[in-house]
Design an enzyme around this catalytic site. Structure first.
Site, PDB file in Angstrom:
ATOM      1  CB  SER A  25     -16.362 -43.661  37.739  1.00  0.00           C
ATOM      2  OG  SER A  25     -17.498 -42.856  37.985  1.00  0.00           O
ATOM      3  CD  GLU A  27     -14.391 -36.909  43.143  1.00  0.00           C
ATOM      4  OE1 GLU A  27     -15.223 -36.892  42.218  1.00  0.00           O
ATOM      5  OE2 GLU A  27     -14.331 -36.043  44.027  1.00  0.00           O
ATOM      6  CG  ASP A 119     -15.973 -23.743  45.739  1.00  0.00           C
ATOM      7  OD1 ASP A 119     -16.862 -23.112  45.137  1.00  0.00           O
ATOM      8  OD2 ASP A 119     -16.066 -24.952  46.028  1.00  0.00           O
ATOM      9  CG  PHE A 228     -17.991 -31.157  52.091  1.00  0.00           C
ATOM     10  CD1 PHE A 228     -16.837 -30.396  51.901  1.00  0.00           C
ATOM     11  CD2 PHE A 228     -18.609 -31.706  50.988  1.00  0.00           C
ATOM     12  CE1 PHE A 228     -16.320 -30.198  50.626  1.00  0.00           C
ATOM     13  CE2 PHE A 228     -18.106 -31.515  49.704  1.00  0.00           C
ATOM     14  CZ  PHE A 228     -16.959 -30.766  49.528  1.00  0.00           C
ATOM     15  CG  HIS A 278     -18.231 -40.242  40.198  1.00  0.00           C
ATOM     16  ND1 HIS A 278     -17.114 -40.570  39.463  1.00  0.00           N
ATOM     17  CD2 HIS A 278     -17.808 -39.286  41.074  1.00  0.00           C
ATOM     18  CE1 HIS A 278     -16.076 -39.859  39.861  1.00  0.00           C
ATOM     19  NE2 HIS A 278     -16.463 -39.062  40.848  1.00  0.00           N
TER      20      HIS A 278
HETATM   21  P1  FAD Z   1     -19.430 -23.631  37.169  1.00  0.00           P
HETATM   22  O1  FAD Z   1     -20.081 -24.626  36.279  1.00  0.00           O
HETATM   23  O2  FAD Z   1     -18.531 -22.639  36.537  1.00  0.00           O
HETATM   24  O3  FAD Z   1     -20.610 -22.882  37.950  1.00  0.00           O
HETATM   25  C1  FAD Z   1     -20.341 -22.206  39.164  1.00  0.00           C
HETATM   26  C2  FAD Z   1     -21.457 -21.232  39.480  1.00  0.00           C
HETATM   27  O4  FAD Z   1     -21.364 -20.115  38.625  1.00  0.00           O
HETATM   28  C3  FAD Z   1     -22.862 -21.783  39.284  1.00  0.00           C
HETATM   29  O5  FAD Z   1     -23.691 -21.215  40.264  1.00  0.00           O
HETATM   30  C4  FAD Z   1     -23.231 -21.316  37.896  1.00  0.00           C
HETATM   31  O6  FAD Z   1     -24.635 -21.276  37.734  1.00  0.00           O
HETATM   32  C5  FAD Z   1     -22.570 -19.936  37.894  1.00  0.00           C
HETATM   33  N1  FAD Z   1     -22.128 -19.470  36.567  1.00  0.00           N
HETATM   34  C6  FAD Z   1     -21.537 -20.194  35.594  1.00  0.00           C
HETATM   35  N2  FAD Z   1     -21.230 -19.419  34.537  1.00  0.00           N
HETATM   36  C7  FAD Z   1     -21.637 -18.168  34.877  1.00  0.00           C
HETATM   37  C8  FAD Z   1     -21.572 -16.901  34.219  1.00  0.00           C
HETATM   38  N3  FAD Z   1     -21.046 -16.778  32.996  1.00  0.00           N
HETATM   39  N4  FAD Z   1     -22.040 -15.842  34.870  1.00  0.00           N
HETATM   40  C9  FAD Z   1     -22.568 -15.933  36.110  1.00  0.00           C
HETATM   41  N5  FAD Z   1     -22.651 -17.110  36.790  1.00  0.00           N
HETATM   42  C10 FAD Z   1     -22.190 -18.205  36.169  1.00  0.00           C
HETATM   43  N6  FAD Z   1     -13.652 -28.462  43.599  1.00  0.00           N
HETATM   44  C11 FAD Z   1     -12.297 -28.422  43.622  1.00  0.00           C
HETATM   45  O7  FAD Z   1     -11.709 -27.425  44.059  1.00  0.00           O
HETATM   46  N7  FAD Z   1     -11.551 -29.479  43.184  1.00  0.00           N
HETATM   47  C12 FAD Z   1     -12.112 -30.596  42.673  1.00  0.00           C
HETATM   48  O8  FAD Z   1     -11.414 -31.528  42.293  1.00  0.00           O
HETATM   49  C13 FAD Z   1     -13.555 -30.668  42.626  1.00  0.00           C
HETATM   50  N8  FAD Z   1     -14.178 -31.760  42.114  1.00  0.00           N
HETATM   51  C14 FAD Z   1     -15.553 -31.770  42.009  1.00  0.00           C
HETATM   52  C15 FAD Z   1     -16.186 -32.869  41.400  1.00  0.00           C
HETATM   53  C16 FAD Z   1     -17.569 -32.906  41.275  1.00  0.00           C
HETATM   54  C17 FAD Z   1     -18.220 -34.096  40.605  1.00  0.00           C
HETATM   55  C18 FAD Z   1     -18.347 -31.836  41.804  1.00  0.00           C
HETATM   56  C19 FAD Z   1     -19.849 -31.896  41.717  1.00  0.00           C
HETATM   57  C20 FAD Z   1     -17.734 -30.752  42.397  1.00  0.00           C
HETATM   58  C21 FAD Z   1     -16.334 -30.689  42.496  1.00  0.00           C
HETATM   59  N9  FAD Z   1     -15.669 -29.594  43.049  1.00  0.00           N
HETATM   60  C22 FAD Z   1     -14.297 -29.552  43.102  1.00  0.00           C
HETATM   61  C23 FAD Z   1     -16.439 -28.468  43.602  1.00  0.00           C
HETATM   62  C24 FAD Z   1     -16.652 -27.350  42.557  1.00  0.00           C
HETATM   63  O9  FAD Z   1     -15.428 -26.754  42.205  1.00  0.00           O
HETATM   64  C25 FAD Z   1     -17.582 -26.334  43.202  1.00  0.00           C
HETATM   65  O10 FAD Z   1     -18.860 -26.876  43.356  1.00  0.00           O
HETATM   66  C26 FAD Z   1     -17.640 -24.969  42.532  1.00  0.00           C
HETATM   67  O11 FAD Z   1     -18.317 -24.071  43.417  1.00  0.00           O
HETATM   68  C27 FAD Z   1     -18.393 -24.943  41.203  1.00  0.00           C
HETATM   69  O12 FAD Z   1     -17.729 -25.592  40.230  1.00  0.00           O
HETATM   70  P2  FAD Z   1     -18.421 -25.855  38.799  1.00  0.00           P
HETATM   71  O13 FAD Z   1     -17.425 -26.489  37.935  1.00  0.00           O
HETATM   72  O14 FAD Z   1     -19.728 -26.492  38.971  1.00  0.00           O
HETATM   73  O15 FAD Z   1     -18.631 -24.318  38.346  1.00  0.00           O
END
Ligand code: FAD
Length: 302
Positions: A25, A27, A119, A228, A278
């Site tokens: 896939s 991105e 973020d 990054f 990916h």
């Molecule tokens: P989460 O899964 O919510 O986790 C974030 C952090 O919070 C982790 O440390 C987790 O352990 C902690 N956490 C989760 N739930 C709780 C809770 N209830 N209480 C306390 N802590 C908690 N960013 C963008 O802006 N746009 C994009 O399109 C984008 N695409 C991405 C694609 C991929 C494949 C990846 C790997 C990353 C991408 N990112 C993108 C970056 C991503 O948004 C960041 O890495 C962000 O910091 C974490 O997102 P997440 O969805 O993993 O968060």
């Protein structure tokens, strides 16, 4: 390249067959200008020939690309044979606003969302949930499932998310995202195959059974990668740095080396039984296409 790693790599490569037919896939990110749009579409067309499982389009930090992401995803759906996935984050919007975006995607025929937390906008400090918004990706997954029968992918971190209190807590979080309805995890990029294999081991032991697809970044710009990586917590091994040293002004050699680094990484992983990748294309077809070719993917075979 250090002697120890060099010989280890050669041995592994010698023993690693080409994957039978890797699943891939790709991105992309939404373009900011007409020139970038033209480059993106050239890349999409070139990579379309490799029949990826899906292609995904990122969502800018702070939700800044809402319109552009939507436009790109819908155009892919309308003008290509590809299945697009739209990235969506929790940042800077209420639940109602995010739900509206998801409804729009569903109405347009988009059935795959990459659900992320996102973020904090640059310079604004630590991430804080938006008032009335989805707090974390796991909440977003739950919300999306109520809107439509989306296929949902989520992020996973072989080196642990930098804000996680512990590797175990980060895995619990991944499990929560899966339990709430996600059916695939895509990893942050990494370079040492061992990191990924150890992570998969820990994830399986934690009861995570869905596919965890390794995220592969063919390196187009080493300096940018360093910047990054410092922010997202991905480590860059010394051997990668050494292989690309002194090639800043020699893009041709740089690209050949970068393609080989990424394809070796995939071949080592495929020797360990992994056959899905990916690619973070950064909107360039050349590197990703070369890596896929080295993995045995051909347009005619699909
Ligand atoms: P989460 O899964 O919510 O986790 C974030 C952090 O919070 C982790 O440390 C987790 O352990 C902690 N956490 C989760 N739930 C709780 C809770 N209830 N209480 C306390 N802590 C908690 N960013 C963008 O802006 N746009 C994009 O399109 C984008 N695409 C991405 C694609 C991929 C494949 C990846 C790997 C990353 C991408 N990112 C993108 C970056 C991503 O948004 C960041 O890495 C962000 O910091 C974490 O997102 P997440 O969805 O993993 O968060």
């Amino acid at each position: 390249m250090p002697e120890k790693i060099n010989s280890e790599y050669l041995l592994r490569l010698k023993n690693s067959p080409l994957p039978a037919k890797p699943l891939v896939s790709f991105e992309f990110f939404p373009p900011k200008s007409e020139e970038m749009e033209e480059k993106l579409w050239k890349s999409i067309k070139k990579l379309e020939a490799l029949h990826p499982r899906f292609v995904s389009v990122t969502y800018g930090a702070g939700g800044t690309t809402r319109e552009r992401t939507h436009k790109t995803v819908v155009r892919i759906l309308q003008e290509t044979s590809l299945k697009p996935a739209a990235h969506l984050t929790c940042v800077g919007a209420t639940r109602a606003e995010i739900d509206e975006i998801a409804h729009e995607y569903y109405a347009a025929g988009v059935r795959h969302i990459v659900a992320l937390r996102g973020d904090a906008p640059a310079g604004s400090g630590k991430y804080q949930p938006y008032p009335g918004g989805y707090d974390y990706a796991s909440d977003l997954v739950k919300g999306l499932k109520k809107i439509g029968d989306f296929e949902i992918s989520v992020a996973a971190y072989p080196e642990t998310h930098p804000e996680a209190v512990s590797p175990e807590a980060d895995l619990d979080n991944l499990k929560r995202k899966i339990d709430n309805g996600a059916t695939r995890a895509i990893t942050q990029y990494f370079f040492d195959a061992e990191l990924l294999l150890n992570f998969l081991d820990r994830a399986r032991k934690a009861g995570i059974t869905v596919p965890i697809v390794p995220g592969i970044v063919p390196i187009s710009n080493f300096r940018q990668l360093v910047k990054f990586s410092a922010a997202c917590g991905a480590s860059i091994p010394k051997w990668v740095e050494e292989l690309l040293a002194d090639l800043d002004n020699d893009p041709e050699t740089h690209n050949m080396v970068a393609a080989i680094i990424a394809s070796e990484q995939c071949r080592i992983l495929s020797a360990a039984g992994i056959n899905e990748f990916h690619f973070y294309t950064l909107n360039r077809a050349d590197l990703t296409y070369s890596v896929c070719h080295l993995l045995g993917l051909r347009p005619a075979r699909g």
